[in-house]
Design a protein around this motif. Sequence first.
Motif, PDB file in Angstrom:
ATOM      1  N   HIS A 261      33.924  39.283  36.634  1.00  0.00           N
ATOM      2  CA  HIS A 261      34.861  39.827  37.615  1.00  0.00           C
ATOM      3  C   HIS A 261      34.782  41.347  37.734  1.00  0.00           C
ATOM      4  O   HIS A 261      35.623  41.955  38.414  1.00  0.00           O
ATOM      5  CB  HIS A 261      36.288  39.400  37.263  1.00  0.00           C
ATOM      6  N   SER A 262      33.806  41.961  37.082  1.00  0.00           N
ATOM      7  CA  SER A 262      33.598  43.393  37.258  1.00  0.00           C
ATOM      8  C   SER A 262      32.870  43.645  38.568  1.00  0.00           C
ATOM      9  O   SER A 262      32.149  42.786  39.075  1.00  0.00           O
ATOM     10  CB  SER A 262      32.773  43.959  36.094  1.00  0.00           C
ATOM     11  N   TRP A 263      33.048  44.824  39.122  1.00  0.00           N
ATOM     12  CA  TRP A 263      32.426  45.145  40.399  1.00  0.00           C
ATOM     13  C   TRP A 263      32.016  46.611  40.412  1.00  0.00           C
ATOM     14  O   TRP A 263      32.519  47.424  39.631  1.00  0.00           O
ATOM     15  CB  TRP A 263      33.389  44.867  41.554  1.00  0.00           C
ATOM     16  N   GLY A 264      31.067  46.947  41.304  1.00  0.00           N
ATOM     17  CA  GLY A 264      30.611  48.323  41.432  1.00  0.00           C
ATOM     18  C   GLY A 264      29.129  48.363  41.709  1.00  0.00           C
ATOM     19  O   GLY A 264      28.471  47.324  41.881  1.00  0.00           O
ATOM     20  N   SER A 265      28.581  49.562  41.760  1.00  0.00           N
ATOM     21  CA  SER A 265      27.151  49.730  42.034  1.00  0.00           C
ATOM     22  C   SER A 265      26.475  50.343  40.807  1.00  0.00           C
ATOM     23  O   SER A 265      25.965  49.628  39.952  1.00  0.00           O
ATOM     24  CB  SER A 265      26.942  50.606  43.282  1.00  0.00           C
ATOM     25  N   ASN A 271      39.140  46.739  36.359  1.00  0.00           N
ATOM     26  CA  ASN A 271      40.286  47.637  36.406  1.00  0.00           C
ATOM     27  C   ASN A 271      41.599  46.904  36.158  1.00  0.00           C
ATOM     28  O   ASN A 271      41.621  45.682  35.943  1.00  0.00           O
ATOM     29  CB  ASN A 271      40.310  48.372  37.742  1.00  0.00           C
ATOM     30  N   PHE A 272      42.702  47.651  36.213  1.00  0.00           N
ATOM     31  CA  PHE A 272      44.005  47.056  35.910  1.00  0.00           C
ATOM     32  C   PHE A 272      44.363  45.900  36.852  1.00  0.00           C
ATOM     33  O   PHE A 272      44.868  44.872  36.381  1.00  0.00           O
ATOM     34  CB  PHE A 272      45.097  48.124  35.942  1.00  0.00           C
ATOM     35  N   PRO A 273      44.135  45.982  38.175  1.00  0.00           N
ATOM     36  CA  PRO A 273      44.412  44.815  39.036  1.00  0.00           C
ATOM     37  C   PRO A 273      43.628  43.574  38.621  1.00  0.00           C
ATOM     38  O   PRO A 273      44.122  42.450  38.752  1.00  0.00           O
ATOM     39  CB  PRO A 273      43.994  45.301  40.427  1.00  0.00           C
ATOM     40  N   ASP A 274      42.398  43.781  38.123  1.00  0.00           N
ATOM     41  CA  ASP A 274      41.611  42.647  37.627  1.00  0.00           C
ATOM     42  C   ASP A 274      42.243  42.063  36.363  1.00  0.00           C
ATOM     43  O   ASP A 274      42.267  40.844  36.169  1.00  0.00           O
ATOM     44  CB  ASP A 274      40.176  43.088  37.330  1.00  0.00           C
ATOM     45  N   MET A 275      42.754  42.959  35.500  1.00  0.00           N
ATOM     46  CA  MET A 275      43.443  42.503  34.293  1.00  0.00           C
ATOM     47  C   MET A 275      44.690  41.710  34.657  1.00  0.00           C
ATOM     48  O   MET A 275      45.010  40.699  34.013  1.00  0.00           O
ATOM     49  CB  MET A 275      43.813  43.692  33.412  1.00  0.00           C
TER      50      MET A 275
END
Length: 326
Positions: A261-265, A271-275
């Motif tokens: 569920h991590s994201w980026g390039s 991040n906290f919303p993912d947590m």
Amino acid sequence: MTGRNLSTFHVVDKNHFVFNRRTTRNGERLGLGFNDSDEIFIFTEDYVHFKIINEELLEPTFLYIFFLRDEFDRQVRYHSWGSATEFFNWEDMQRVLIPLPSLSEQQKVVNAWKAFREIKEQNEAKAAPLMQLCQSYIQELKHKYPAQEIGPHIEECTERNYTLQSKNVRGVSTEKEFRVPQSRVDFDKLDNYKVVYKDQFVFVPTTDTWRCLALCLNKEENPIIVSPIYCVFSINQEKIIPEYLHLYCRRKEIDRYARFHSWGSARENFNFPDMQRLSIPIPPLDVQRAIVNIYKCANEAKQIAAEADRLSREVCPALLQHVINS
């Protein structure tokens, strides 16, 4: 090993030693083993295998404790020779000077070392099944209690070190424990660091470096300050016991979840919303407390084993030195 001729291998019996002659690229230490068991092992003929001729003069375990000292490893590296690869050969080992106190004095050192090792092994034997029981209990909870997002029960904390002016800086390890910061810290510029109070969590948003969710729970009475890039949050303890969430997040399953569920390039972040969207089974508090208590027992046994191991490496060489000089 398939198809290899084992007839030329060394047969290492009880109280026998074996060591690797090569000392380069070996962590500045001599690779050496001592068979203190009742089993017989075989080692490749590339190693050097030896035994003590007269055990009434030199106790084998006493010699092994002598070999465990850092001073011995430094001596071995100093006397190694070669070009691309350096060796410490059997002839070099024969020239090592050793202390020879009386057998009774040697036995005092050996008895102390064995006592520490026995404590270590006993507590390791206790910790392993308790840890397994703990994880099995958590796995069973998934079938008894529906998974719920923890978002409603956690709150992000963004307090900075402006007022507190603490210098208790910590880093976060992949073992999900606090550690001494590995990067350079300017202790005159800590105002922007985040504050982590007791029973609060902190985690590293970037997951692509270590391929896991590095998350810690502060159980110290004093606040800790961490890098401003970390995420800090508190938890509603009327719903979730902090140690229970920390224990649940120690599982490899959570590391895989965070990576997925991590994201980026260039950098991938959790991040906290993912947590907040993380779903876990939330049993009654008494069930959570029972799991936490099992874990505490297992962790205490691990800590005792680690401390016994540390003492065996520090106290016994000191005792050996005392016997030599007395």
